[in-house]
Design an enzyme around this catalytic site. Structure first.
Site, PDB file in Angstrom:
ATOM      1  CB  THR A 231     -93.995  65.730 -50.788  1.00  0.00           C
ATOM      2  OG1 THR A 231     -95.289  65.974 -51.344  1.00  0.00           O
ATOM      3  CG2 THR A 231     -94.024  66.104 -49.324  1.00  0.00           C
TER       4      THR A 231
ATOM      5  CB  THR B  36     -94.963  63.143 -53.896  1.00  0.00           C
ATOM      6  OG1 THR B  36     -95.332  63.780 -55.093  1.00  0.00           O
ATOM      7  CG2 THR B  36     -93.862  62.130 -54.164  1.00  0.00           C
TER       8      THR B  36
ATOM      9  N   GLY C 229     -92.795  70.481 -57.450  1.00  0.00           N
ATOM     10  CA  GLY C 229     -91.565  69.975 -58.071  1.00  0.00           C
ATOM     11  C   GLY C 229     -90.721  71.057 -58.700  1.00  0.00           C
TER      12      GLY C 229
ATOM     13  NE  ARG D  36     -94.888  69.069 -63.129  1.00  0.00           N
ATOM     14  CZ  ARG D  36     -94.785  68.603 -61.893  1.00  0.00           C
ATOM     15  NH1 ARG D  36     -95.076  67.357 -61.624  1.00  0.00           N
ATOM     16  NH2 ARG D  36     -94.405  69.382 -60.920  1.00  0.00           N
ATOM     17  CB  VAL D  37     -90.743  64.981 -65.591  1.00  0.00           C
ATOM     18  CG1 VAL D  37     -89.985  64.207 -64.525  1.00  0.00           C
ATOM     19  CG2 VAL D  37     -91.114  64.057 -66.755  1.00  0.00           C
ATOM     20  N   GLY D  38     -91.934  66.042 -62.616  1.00  0.00           N
ATOM     21  CA  GLY D  38     -91.620  66.814 -61.411  1.00  0.00           C
ATOM     22  C   GLY D  38     -90.284  66.416 -60.820  1.00  0.00           C
ATOM     23  CG  ASP D  39     -89.943  66.946 -56.652  1.00  0.00           C
ATOM     24  OD1 ASP D  39     -91.100  67.126 -57.090  1.00  0.00           O
ATOM     25  OD2 ASP D  39     -89.713  66.468 -55.524  1.00  0.00           O
TER      26      ASP D  39
HETATM   27  C1  SD4 Z   1     -94.328  66.944 -58.300  1.00  0.00           C
HETATM   28  N1  SD4 Z   1     -93.409  66.931 -56.084  1.00  0.00           N
HETATM   29  O1  SD4 Z   1     -94.590  66.223 -59.261  1.00  0.00           O
HETATM   30  C2  SD4 Z   1     -94.416  66.347 -56.938  1.00  0.00           C
HETATM   31  C3  SD4 Z   1     -95.790  66.523 -56.423  1.00  0.00           C
HETATM   32  C4  SD4 Z   1     -95.897  66.307 -54.964  1.00  0.00           C
HETATM   33  O2  SD4 Z   1     -96.966  66.181 -53.035  1.00  0.00           O
HETATM   34  O3  SD4 Z   1     -95.016  66.159 -54.214  1.00  0.00           O
HETATM   35  N2  SD4 Z   1     -96.939  66.308 -54.389  1.00  0.00           N
HETATM   36  O4  SD4 Z   1     -94.037  68.135 -58.400  1.00  0.00           O
END
Ligand code: SD4
Length: 318
Positions: free
Chosen positions: A201, A150, A204, A178-181
């Site tokens: 990053t 990310t 998440g 799906r939603v991450g951080d």
């Molecule tokens: C997530 N944190 O969607 C993100 C993915 C990510 O480096 O950071 N990748 O979980």
């Protein structure tokens, strides 16, 4: 003083542009948006914007967020499809009083109404990665969740304004929806111009367990230098997760305070980040965690060349 710090080597072209702007007195919002768009538009980065890797159903669903450290305005989109620059949509949403975070179809409807550029974000190269992964998963029963980068940034302008922003296609082969951080305030990002900002990053699901970006800003507010704040927060969350759950996912954090001092911490091998400040030309570092202390080394030319070579190498269908 001005400065911008970002996760991963892939951000260096973007922060180079932002550095030019900041030098001329540009606004931290404009600089960070320009920098993130640069990463979103580059087709060979597999986890941000155009060319990002798809979900289980072979759709590219993107998450992005923008925060203004003066007003504490936040805008975010999650699981948005078919728009070229999620960061610009997130920034636009940050000006709204309510409805600042939109997901899926709602986000797309807003983007359409506001005239943002539509684009099919699934490249042929990403389709090959997808098909190869489907085969690998069938043949070796490995977990599909891997390969993530990310982009997250924190920026300080000459007026003392700070901003934070993120953009990602999230985890490769994630479930639809799906939603991450990354679009979640306090987890993927946080910034307060009175203190500083941080962005994350990694996995998440685990980053969110510690609201880790907010935690770093909180520690800086208590007086910690960004480096100490990052190490304290990352080491602590890593320990807690291992103690309670047996293992910790990838956690990598960048931070900058309102004096332009910065810090980075990670619990993985080979985390790279990019930085530019009034005193430092845009530069890429690699960092590693040695017994809780994160040591940063300037990336060698050989490492940089190899990075691009592997990202752009022809891709074979397996
Ligand atoms: C997530 N944190 O969607 C993100 C993915 C990510 O480096 O950071 N990748 O979980």
């Amino acid at each position: 003083m001005w400065g911008i710090i970002a996760t991963w080597r892939m951000a260096v072209e973007g922060i180079t542009k932002a550095d030019e702007m900041l030098k001329e007195g540009a606004d931290a919002g404009d600089a960070i948006e320009t920098a993130i768009k640069e990463v979103e538009d580059f087709p060979y980065y597999k986890s941000v914007g155009y060319g990002g890797l798809p979900n289980e159903e072979m759709e590219v669903e993107l998450d992005a967020a923008y925060m203004d450290g003066d007003t504490l305005d936040i805008g975010a989109v999650a699981a948005i499809k078919d728009y070229a620059n999620p960061i610009s949509i997130a920034r636009r949403l940050s000006h709204e009083k309510v409805n600042c975070m939109l997901v899926g179809e709602g986000a797309e409807k807003f983007a359409h109404k506001e005239g943002f550029e539509r684009k099919n974000m699934l490249t042929d190269r990403a389709k090959i990665h997808y098909r190869n992964r489907v085969k690998e998963v069938q043949q070796q029963e490995i977990k599909p969740y891997s390969g993530h980068d990310t982009v997250g940034m924190v920026c300080l302008d000459t007026h003392g304004k700070m901003t934070a922003a993120t953009s990602t296609s999230g985890l490769f082969m994630k479930k639809k929806g799906r939603v991450g951080d990354s679009p979640i305030s306090g987890s993927g990002f946080y910034v307060d111009s009175k203190v500083g900002g941080a962005s994350a990053t990694g996995l998440g699901e685990d980053l969110m367990k510690g609201c880790i970006s907010y935690e770093i800003v909180r520690l800086m507010k208590e007086g910690m230098h960004p480096q100490e704040a990052c190490e304290t927060a990352v080491n602590k969350l890593d320990e807690e997760l291992k103690e309670r759950r047996g293992k910790a996912g990838d956690l990598s954090l960048i931070a900058m305070n309102n004096k332009g001092e910065w810090g980075v911490a990670t619990n993985i091998e080979g985390f790279s980040f990019a930085i530019a400040t009034e005193n430092e030309k845009p530069i890429v570092y690699l960092t590693k965690n040695v017994d809780g202390k994160c040591i940063h080394e300037v990336a060698s030319q050989e490492w940089l060349d190899n990075y691009m070579k592997t990202r752009t190498a022809p891709l074979e269908e397996k």
